[in-house]
Scaffold this active site. Sequence first.
Site, PDB file in Angstrom:
ATOM      1  N   ASN A  88       0.806  -1.235   0.000  1.00 25.64           N
ATOM      2  CA  ASN A  88       0.000   0.000   0.000  1.00 25.64           C
ATOM      3  C   ASN A  88       0.833   1.277   0.000  1.00 25.64           C
ATOM      4  OD1 ASN A  88       0.781  -0.403   2.674  1.00 25.64           O
ATOM      5  ND2 ASN A  88      -0.991   0.683   3.458  1.00 25.64           N
ATOM      6  N   LYS A 136      12.366  -7.674   0.976  1.00 21.72           N
ATOM      7  CA  LYS A 136      11.382  -8.525   0.288  1.00 21.72           C
ATOM      8  C   LYS A 136      10.078  -7.720   0.247  1.00 21.72           C
ATOM      9  CE  LYS A 136       8.136 -10.990   0.612  1.00 21.72           C
ATOM     10  NZ  LYS A 136       6.787 -10.752  -0.027  1.00 21.72           N
ATOM     11  N   GLY A 185       2.537  -5.211   7.816  1.00 23.34           N
ATOM     12  CA  GLY A 185       1.574  -6.074   7.134  1.00 23.34           C
ATOM     13  C   GLY A 185       0.502  -6.546   8.090  1.00 23.34           C
ATOM     14  N   SER A 186       0.005  -7.759   7.833  1.00 29.24           N
ATOM     15  CA  SER A 186      -1.157  -8.236   8.593  1.00 29.24           C
ATOM     16  C   SER A 186      -0.743  -8.812   9.947  1.00 29.24           C
ATOM     17  CB  SER A 186      -1.876  -9.320   7.801  1.00 29.24           C
ATOM     18  OG  SER A 186      -1.079 -10.491   7.781  1.00 29.24           O
ATOM     19  N   GLY A 209       2.333 -11.249  10.974  1.00 28.75           N
ATOM     20  CA  GLY A 209       3.145 -10.714  12.074  1.00 28.75           C
ATOM     21  C   GLY A 209       3.350 -11.740  13.176  1.00 28.75           C
ATOM     22  N   GLU A 220       4.621  -3.473  12.344  1.00 29.43           N
ATOM     23  CA  GLU A 220       3.466  -2.564  12.327  1.00 29.43           C
ATOM     24  C   GLU A 220       2.358  -3.298  11.580  1.00 29.43           C
ATOM     25  OE1 GLU A 220       0.709  -0.486  11.317  1.00 29.43           O
ATOM     26  OE2 GLU A 220       2.092   0.454   9.889  1.00 29.43           O
ATOM     27  N   CYS A 238      -3.042   1.864   6.823  1.00 31.78           N
ATOM     28  CA  CYS A 238      -3.229   1.351   8.181  1.00 31.78           C
ATOM     29  C   CYS A 238      -3.652   2.471   9.113  1.00 31.78           C
ATOM     30  CB  CYS A 238      -1.951   0.686   8.665  1.00 31.78           C
ATOM     31  SG  CYS A 238      -0.559   1.777   8.581  1.00 31.78           S
ATOM     32  N   GLN A 250      -8.235  -7.921  -2.363  1.00 33.50           N
ATOM     33  CA  GLN A 250      -8.648  -6.758  -1.591  1.00 33.50           C
ATOM     34  C   GLN A 250     -10.109  -6.412  -1.900  1.00 33.50           C
ATOM     35  OE1 GLN A 250      -6.291  -6.286   0.447  1.00 33.50           O
ATOM     36  NE2 GLN A 250      -7.614  -4.795   1.444  1.00 33.50           N
ATOM     37  N   GLU A 294     -10.177  -4.634  10.616  1.00 31.98           N
ATOM     38  CA  GLU A 294      -9.638  -3.720   9.602  1.00 31.98           C
ATOM     39  C   GLU A 294     -10.146  -4.149   8.221  1.00 31.98           C
ATOM     40  OE1 GLU A 294      -5.320  -3.716   8.898  1.00 31.98           O
ATOM     41  OE2 GLU A 294      -5.389  -1.538   9.107  1.00 31.98           O
ATOM     42  N   GLU A 347       9.285   3.221  14.414  1.00 34.64           N
ATOM     43  CA  GLU A 347       9.913   3.493  13.120  1.00 34.64           C
ATOM     44  C   GLU A 347      10.027   5.001  12.941  1.00 34.64           C
ATOM     45  OE1 GLU A 347       9.095   0.841   9.840  1.00 34.64           O
ATOM     46  OE2 GLU A 347       7.122   0.511  10.711  1.00 34.64           O
TER      47      GLU A 347
HETATM   48  C1  UN1 Z   1       0.294   7.586   6.432  1.00 35.15           C
HETATM   49  O1  UN1 Z   1      -0.852   7.539   6.885  1.00 35.15           O
HETATM   50  O2  UN1 Z   1       0.765   8.633   5.965  1.00 35.15           O
HETATM   51  O3  UN1 Z   1       0.759   0.824   5.984  1.00 35.15           O
HETATM   52  C2  UN1 Z   1       1.218   6.434   6.443  1.00 35.15           C
HETATM   53  C3  UN1 Z   1       0.350   1.937   6.287  1.00 35.15           C
HETATM   54  C4  UN1 Z   1       1.179   2.747   7.239  1.00 35.15           C
HETATM   55  C5  UN1 Z   1       1.621   4.033   6.666  1.00 35.15           C
HETATM   56  C6  UN1 Z   1       0.612   5.116   6.777  1.00 35.15           C
HETATM   57  N1  UN1 Z   1       2.326   1.959   7.641  1.00 35.15           N
HETATM   58  O4  UN1 Z   1      -0.674   2.369   5.815  1.00 35.15           O
END
Ligand code: UN1
Length: 480
Positions: free
Chosen positions: A152, A175, A227-228, A232, A249, A283, A330, A381, A460
């Site tokens: 994404n 990767k 990712g998911s 994770g 994340e 996310c 998706q 989600e 991060e």
């Molecule tokens: C944003 O909202 O600007 O995977 C970044 C994602 C997040 C990044 C969002 N790690 O959507």
Amino acid sequence: MSQPLTLTHWIGGVRREGPVARERRNPSNLDEVVAVAPEAAAVLVDEAVAAAAAAQPAWAEASPEARSDILDRAGAILFEEREAVGRLLAREEGKTLPEAIGEAARAARILKFFAGEALRRTGMTVDSVRPGVDAATYRQAVGVFGLITPWNFPIAIPAWKTAPALAFGNAVVLKPSELTPALADVLAQVLGRAGLPAGVFNLVQGAGATGAALVGHRGVQGVSFTGSQATGSAIAAETVRRQARLQMEMGGKNPLVVLADADLDLAVRCALDGAFFASGQRCTASSRIIVEARIHDAFLERLAEAMRSLTVGDALDPATRIGPLASQAQYDKVRGYLEIAAGEGAELLSGPEPATTARGWFQPPVLLAGATGAMRTSREEIFGPVGSVLRASDYDEALTLANAGDVGLSAGIVTDSLSKARHFQRHVRTGMVMVNLATAGVDYHVPFGGVAGSSYGPREQGQAAIEFYTQLKTAYVAGS
Ligand code: UN1
């Protein structure tokens, strides 16, 4: 229609082919093949890790100025070429062209930010409790990092994991998602053109099995994953077993609270952006819009009207505000959730039909009116242009609703009340909080991450990135 790109892995600075060819089609036009990418078998992952391990010591010993200059050059190249890169991103992932160019520029700025950070690998000196002894801490590189990134943000997320890893003297094997191989290839090319020594950055294309080979590799000292939650959990089990560093994340169910004293135009803008832009495939998307009862109906009406004016269509069409979803998987997932929502009693308010006849994964934006906290669509989600609208009798109930669930990435509140904004900022259970702003669309130079099921390990981005990508050494020196 452009010719498909034929992609490769990048190992030790050399393009490497792989046996399996996977086609990536344009989600705005499924008749167009954007790229054909190979799949790395475990033996190629071994080679990539070996190349990284061989290159890492000299990279860590290089002057921080050398690392800084290369990241700065890479950022400059990417920024210069952001329009072409953005076009490719729009074709490969489906973001609208302005969103895609914005992401390419953001990746460039991340590289430049970490060019500065390379010069700031600081430690501290401490008075030892023993007279005649000096104590100090140093930060040192960790070694080889395995980075696993989603589709994404196909260049920003690889950049925000790669740049700090390289800045602080580590080597990388990336990767990327098998849905966005071309944007990862762009990053590899840009780093190479900026003068990065061979082997410091390696790219292995492929799907889950390639990622699993990387995560399980004993030569990889740290893994950063976005990712998911399911993936994770598997990564966590594997990395903990072999005591590798881990940072993850894994998404959110982000609330946007709209209070009765809010500027409603601002609230509508925040909700539209948060819930629908990037097709809701962030996310940080505002998937729960929690509205104070007194203004609920008036706000919903304005939001629905604004939503109906958003053109859904080809990511490259300048009129488009909402591009396609990234893939059939998706699309099927989002459609499935809309059925669940209807079954659970939500009222579906839909935006306009796609303004194109091309075959693509187009999904009009949808508001789920009359949603309650118990509905699955308020808890899971969805990762699509779908916003649940929940009614709260007052601020306290809005906060309780916002804090429900087992994830906590980003939260927003729209209000004119300083005291409520301040209270929310302190008491909402998330890693990021926005006042009078959308929950999505974060800066590139400050820490990013969530609490509870959203994130794991150190933050991060920004100055916080040094925690994960370096290790501390404490030194004691006795002198007379
Ligand atoms: C944003 O909202 O600007 O995977 C970044 C994602 C997040 C990044 C969002 N790690 O959507």
